[in-house]
Design an enzyme around this catalytic site. Structure first.
Site, PDB file in Angstrom:
ATOM      1  CE  LYS A   1      57.104  30.239  55.382  1.00 38.19           C
ATOM      2  NZ  LYS A   1      56.374  30.288  54.547  1.00 38.19           N
TER       3      LYS A   1
ATOM      4  CE  LYS B   1      55.220  39.569  47.610  1.00 42.55           C
ATOM      5  NZ  LYS B   1      55.628  39.655  48.702  1.00 42.55           N
TER       6      LYS B   1
ATOM      7  CE  LYS C   1      50.651  36.783  56.261  1.00 40.77           C
ATOM      8  NZ  LYS C   1      50.717  35.665  55.714  1.00 40.77           N
TER       9      LYS C   1
HETATM   10  P1  ADP Z   1      54.282  33.449  54.854  1.00 37.55           P
HETATM   11  O1  ADP Z   1      52.842  35.024  54.878  1.00 37.55           O
HETATM   12  O2  ADP Z   1      54.613  33.363  56.181  1.00 37.55           O
HETATM   13  O3  ADP Z   1      54.808  33.519  53.701  1.00 37.55           O
HETATM   14  P2  ADP Z   1      53.216  31.532  53.352  1.00 37.55           P
HETATM   15  O4  ADP Z   1      52.854  32.597  52.509  1.00 37.55           O
HETATM   16  O5  ADP Z   1      54.140  30.273  53.237  1.00 37.55           O
HETATM   17  O6  ADP Z   1      53.030  31.787  54.654  1.00 37.55           O
HETATM   18  O7  ADP Z   1      51.931  31.040  54.122  1.00 37.55           O
HETATM   19  C1  ADP Z   1      51.153  29.390  54.516  1.00 37.55           C
HETATM   20  C2  ADP Z   1      50.404  28.764  55.198  1.00 37.55           C
HETATM   21  O8  ADP Z   1      50.295  29.207  55.899  1.00 37.55           O
HETATM   22  C3  ADP Z   1      49.325  29.273  54.143  1.00 37.55           C
HETATM   23  O9  ADP Z   1      48.343  28.329  54.146  1.00 37.55           O
HETATM   24  C4  ADP Z   1      49.025  30.817  54.854  1.00 37.55           C
HETATM   25  O10 ADP Z   1      47.664  31.091  54.942  1.00 37.55           O
HETATM   26  C5  ADP Z   1      49.291  30.497  56.039  1.00 37.55           C
HETATM   27  N1  ADP Z   1      49.956  31.566  57.302  1.00 37.55           N
HETATM   28  C6  ADP Z   1      50.614  32.696  57.388  1.00 37.55           C
HETATM   29  N2  ADP Z   1      50.545  32.864  58.078  1.00 37.55           N
HETATM   30  C7  ADP Z   1      49.441  32.978  58.939  1.00 37.55           C
HETATM   31  C8  ADP Z   1      48.933  33.704  60.032  1.00 37.55           C
HETATM   32  N3  ADP Z   1      49.210  34.314  60.807  1.00 37.55           N
HETATM   33  N4  ADP Z   1      48.274  32.996  60.442  1.00 37.55           N
HETATM   34  C9  ADP Z   1      47.522  31.582  60.071  1.00 37.55           C
HETATM   35  N5  ADP Z   1      47.885  31.379  59.053  1.00 37.55           N
HETATM   36  C10 ADP Z   1      48.881  31.976  58.189  1.00 37.55           C
END
Ligand code: ADP
Ligand code: TRP
Length: 332
Positions: free
Chosen positions: A198, A113, A195
């Site tokens: 969001k 970040k 990965k």
């Molecule tokens: P993002 O990274 O999309 O903002 P979050 O940080 O809110 O999502 O993650 C919520 C949950 O979803 C966590 O347990 C995270 O490990 C899982 N997660 C997020 N992106 C992935 C992905 N591409 N593949 C597998 N699990 C994921």
């Protein structure tokens, strides 16, 4: 025998996508039958990036609706908003006294970040792992279903728990990452760069709210190549990702057909993607439709959040009372 306690959270920073579904929510749904589950929307965590106040409520309600539409049953779990449980920030404050600036500065997600948003390196970002530890320790959870990206944060939560225990007496268990069948699912972005997330480019991310047509378009544009030229070649990661998605959404016979075509070097990615697009659209459709319906019914969502908060606070208040006592904050 009392059930083991489970906690997990999803930040309300945008629409949920296939990574959230297969990496996290699917595990929640499996766990709700046999564990004492606390699942929450991490709305305080979303404030690190200063979202528009106008958007907050819809974002939180959408995450709740999409979780329920994915199969989470609010009667079986505590489903709540982090900000509805004031015991969490109280424990966060206590844990902050046991967290060292030096260790927080070394956390890879923080360093990332600092690199990507140097204009907004706030203290909330630095202490993100402390708040996350408070989310988990507030229920004295032992299992935390999260994706691989969260392992380091979990390790810090264990460190804070141990530090508290050493100073004040044994109180917190050490929470562990949990995955059903030890399966680590990581869904990659459709262009093969990192990965699915969001905040990623939305054309490379499939959201649970995407229409059938949007899903088709996105999958048809997913990165592929000219195909293997020698039998049984190792797959590049973006092709592996398409096979993973197919494995998650399509029937086994179908996956086997394309796998053997790949191994025989006669795969046509256009055909594979067409099939995957149809199967993924069929997979997401009922979730999207149910979530859309739920989002129209604010009264029900509000009631679910309220009941969830009550369940969460019942557990959280016991922990806070115990922690206060151990620290010595019991004056009356
Ligand atoms: P993002 O990274 O999309 O903002 P979050 O940080 O809110 O999502 O993650 C919520 C949950 O979803 C966590 O347990 C995270 O490990 C899982 N997660 C997020 N992106 C992935 C992905 N591409 N593949 C597998 N699990 C994921
Ligand atoms: N940090 C997690 C993520 O980005 C979300 C989260 C916040 C969380 N608090 C938590 C996950 C507590 C599990 C337990 O994905």
């Amino acid at each position: 025998m009392s059930k083991e306690i489970v906690v997990s959270g999803i930040r309300s920073t945008g629409h949920l996508h296939l990574g959230n579904y297969f990496g996290a929510i699917q595990n929640y749904v499996l766990m709700q039958e046999n564990y004492d589950c606390y699942f929450f929307v991490a709305d305080y965590h979303s404030l690190t990036t200063h979202p528009d106040p106008k958007d907050l409520k819809a974002n939180v309600f959408r995450v709740v609706a999409e979780n329920i539409a994915s199969g989470l049953n609010p009667d079986k779990v505590a489903l709540y908003a982090q900000s509805d449980v004031p015991e969490i920030p109280e424990l966060y404050l206590m844990l902050n006294m046991l967290a060292y600036v030096g260790e927080l500065e070394k956390v890879p997600t923080f360093k990332e970040k600092v690199r990507t948003q140097p204009e907004n390196v706030n203290a909330g970002l630095l202490t993100y792992p402390v708040l996350m530890a408070a989310d988990i320790l507030i229920h004295r959870a032992v299992k935390v279903p999260v994706g691989k990206d969260q392992e380091q944060h979990l390790e810090m939560a264990r460190n804070f728990a141990v530090r508290f225990n050493n100073r004040y007496g044994n109180f917190f268990p050490e929470p562990q990452v949990f995955r059903f069948n030890n399966d680590t699912v990581k869904i990659m972005s459709l262009d093969g760069s990192g990965k699915m997330s969001k905040s990623e480019n939305e054309n490379n991310t499939i959201y649970l709210s995407d229409s059938d047509d949007t899903i088709r378009k996105k999958i048809m544009k997913a990165k592929t190549d000219a195909g293997p030229i020698a039998p049984n070649t190792e797959m590049p990661d973006y092709i592996q990702n398409l096979f993973l998605l197919m494995h998650l959404a399509s029937r086994k016979e179908i996956v086997d057909i394309y796998r053997s075509q790949y191994n025989n070097c006669n795969i046509r990615y256009g055909d594979m993607k067409k099939q995957l697009a149809e199967d993924m659209a069929a997979f997401v459709r009922p979730i999207r439709e149910h979530a859309t319906e739920l989002q129209k019914d604010e009264t029900t969502l509000r009631m679910i959040l309220k009941e969830g908060a009550e369940k969460a606070r019942a557990s959280a208040s016991v922990t806070i009372e115990g922690a206060r006592k151990l620290i010595g904050i019991n004056y009356y």
